[in-house]
Design a protein around this motif. Structure first.
Motif, PDB file in Angstrom:
ATOM      1  N   HIS A 179      48.161  38.461  36.962  1.00 55.97           N
ATOM      2  CA  HIS A 179      46.975  39.209  36.567  1.00 55.97           C
ATOM      3  C   HIS A 179      47.378  40.647  36.292  1.00 55.97           C
ATOM      4  O   HIS A 179      48.481  41.078  36.647  1.00 55.97           O
ATOM      5  N   GLY A 202      48.000  32.782  32.898  1.00 57.37           N
ATOM      6  CA  GLY A 202      46.962  32.427  31.947  1.00 57.37           C
ATOM      7  C   GLY A 202      47.562  32.298  30.559  1.00 57.37           C
ATOM      8  O   GLY A 202      48.299  33.176  30.110  1.00 57.37           O
ATOM      9  N   GLY A 205      43.536  30.146  32.134  1.00 52.50           N
ATOM     10  CA  GLY A 205      43.078  31.531  32.253  1.00 52.50           C
ATOM     11  C   GLY A 205      41.575  31.589  32.451  1.00 52.50           C
ATOM     12  O   GLY A 205      40.834  30.757  31.932  1.00 52.50           O
ATOM     13  N   TRP A 206      41.131  32.610  33.209  1.00 49.99           N
ATOM     14  CA  TRP A 206      39.701  32.680  33.510  1.00 49.99           C
ATOM     15  C   TRP A 206      39.166  34.110  33.615  1.00 49.99           C
ATOM     16  O   TRP A 206      37.951  34.323  33.534  1.00 49.99           O
ATOM     17  N   ASN A 207      40.038  35.097  33.765  1.00 52.96           N
ATOM     18  CA  ASN A 207      39.567  36.441  34.118  1.00 52.96           C
ATOM     19  C   ASN A 207      39.160  37.225  32.871  1.00 52.96           C
ATOM     20  O   ASN A 207      39.952  37.978  32.293  1.00 52.96           O
ATOM     21  N   GLU A 208      37.915  37.047  32.493  1.00 50.14           N
ATOM     22  CA  GLU A 208      37.419  37.701  31.285  1.00 50.14           C
ATOM     23  C   GLU A 208      37.418  39.218  31.429  1.00 50.14           C
ATOM     24  O   GLU A 208      37.653  39.949  30.460  1.00 50.14           O
ATOM     25  N   PHE A 264      39.967  36.586  24.411  1.00 55.95           N
ATOM     26  CA  PHE A 264      39.458  35.686  25.441  1.00 55.95           C
ATOM     27  C   PHE A 264      38.538  34.678  24.761  1.00 55.95           C
ATOM     28  O   PHE A 264      37.318  34.808  24.773  1.00 55.95           O
ATOM     29  N   LEU A 293      36.218  28.466  26.447  1.00 52.68           N
ATOM     30  CA  LEU A 293      37.019  27.596  27.301  1.00 52.68           C
ATOM     31  C   LEU A 293      37.674  26.468  26.506  1.00 52.68           C
ATOM     32  O   LEU A 293      38.850  26.140  26.735  1.00 52.68           O
ATOM     33  N   ARG A 295      40.690  27.782  24.858  1.00 49.20           N
ATOM     34  CA  ARG A 295      41.755  28.101  25.811  1.00 49.20           C
ATOM     35  C   ARG A 295      42.493  26.838  26.246  1.00 49.20           C
ATOM     36  O   ARG A 295      43.721  26.851  26.423  1.00 49.20           O
ATOM     37  N   GLY A 298      44.817  24.163  38.833  1.00 49.31           N
ATOM     38  CA  GLY A 298      43.440  23.813  38.538  1.00 49.31           C
ATOM     39  C   GLY A 298      43.159  22.364  38.835  1.00 49.31           C
ATOM     40  O   GLY A 298      44.077  21.539  38.945  1.00 49.31           O
ATOM     41  N   THR A 304      42.315  19.351  32.832  1.00 50.59           N
ATOM     42  CA  THR A 304      43.425  19.902  33.611  1.00 50.59           C
ATOM     43  C   THR A 304      44.263  18.805  34.244  1.00 50.59           C
ATOM     44  O   THR A 304      45.496  18.793  34.116  1.00 50.59           O
TER      45      THR A 304
END
Length: 290
Positions: free
Chosen positions: A43, A82, A113-116, A126, A129, A132, A182, A188
């Motif tokens: 991150h 991510g 990845g998830w942290n917008e 970004f 989903l 991604r 995940g 996943t």
């Protein structure tokens, strides 16, 4: 059963100027205490579970290269990278470099990845989903091809490349292990069955079900379920004076009965090397027998 130390936060008592020496001390202690894995966050802002975004966060692969120089046996990885943060060619080259310079101890940890918040903060794309996950599958195919023999072109939904030349190649052959983080059941865990060597799940009441879903995906793609190393993200807390050691060992024993082979997590008290040394005497020898 094996253990891994995860370093999710680096807001340490001695401050940023001492992070280098402190990380070196922690790495040496981990190597000597019998841990199998040493992992860092991938991150750029701290995540809310560990503190506000302004807290210290180091770039992952620079940090892993530093840790490689201060260890000799522990395996090194991110939990997890991510896919949106690096072009897969750069990611494959970074992990290959880590593998070569560490003597064959790199693992590629990757996810959708998830942290917008941090992506928008720093200007990383970004996408939704669905896209991604498309990028994730492209990246998995890309890195596997880059680690294979030859240097053919690559064509995916989101990435095109004319020549996947990778010199030097990774020391681990056919490639460094791939860990997918995940537990999403439709995509996943299917990607784990199709592409990964290691999975990382959350312990909880639904863990047996998640493992059953993975087993079903393995059967569907003709993959041996037992080939995949099952790991969990777990808080590794033995208490300030070791009073919770028995409780942790019981929990690890229950996980081992489900087929989990490794637990990776944060240890309260790090960066004090004494807590890691206590794991080396009181925990890792017992865990290896599970």
């Amino acid at each position: 059963m094996k253990l891994g130390l995860h370093l999710p936060q680096l807001t340490w008592p001695n401050g940023p100027a001492a992070l280098g020496p402190d990380l070196a001390t922690v790495a040496k202690a981990v190597d000597e205490a019998g841990f199998e894995y040493l992992s860092v966050m991938d991150h750029f802002f701290q995540i809310s579970r560990y503190g506000p975004p302004e807290r210290e966060m180091l770039e992952a692969y620079t940090t892993l290269g530093f840790l490689a120089a201060h260890t000799s046996r522990v395996k090194l990885l991110t939990l997890v990278s991510g896919v949106i943060y690096r072009h897969p060619g750069l990611l494959a080259k970074a992990v290959t470099t880590l593998d070569v310079l560490s003597g064959g101890r790199a693992i590629l940890g990757i996810g959708a990845g998830w942290n917008e918040e941090e992506a928008k903060g720093l200007g990383f794309p970004f996408p939704p989903l669905k896209e991604r996950f498309e990028q994730l599958e492209d990246a998995l195919r890309y890195v596997l091809q880059m680690w294979a023999e030859g240097d053919d072109a690559f064509s995916g939904k989101h990435f095109e490349a004319e020549r996947l030349l990778n010199s030097p190649q990774s020391l681990q052959r056919p490639h460094p292990p791939i860990l997918i983080g995940g537990s999403g059941e439709k995509k996943t865990l299917r990607f784990v069955a199709q592409y990964a060597d290691v999975c990382n799940l959350f312990p909880g009441p639904d863990l047996p079900h998640k493992l059953d879903v993975l087993k079903q995906h393995c059967a569907a793609v003709g993959r041996d379920y037992d080939e995949i190393t099952k790991t969990v993200a777990l808080w590794l807390d033995i208490g300030e004076n070791g009073e919770k050691t028995g409780q942790l060992l019981d929990e690890l024993g229950q996980l081992a009965e489900l087929g989990v082979q490794a637990a990776m997590g944060w240890i309260p008290g790090v960066p004090d090397p004494r807590v890691i040394e206590k794991f080396g005497t009181d925990v890792t020898p017992a865990v290896e027998k599970l």
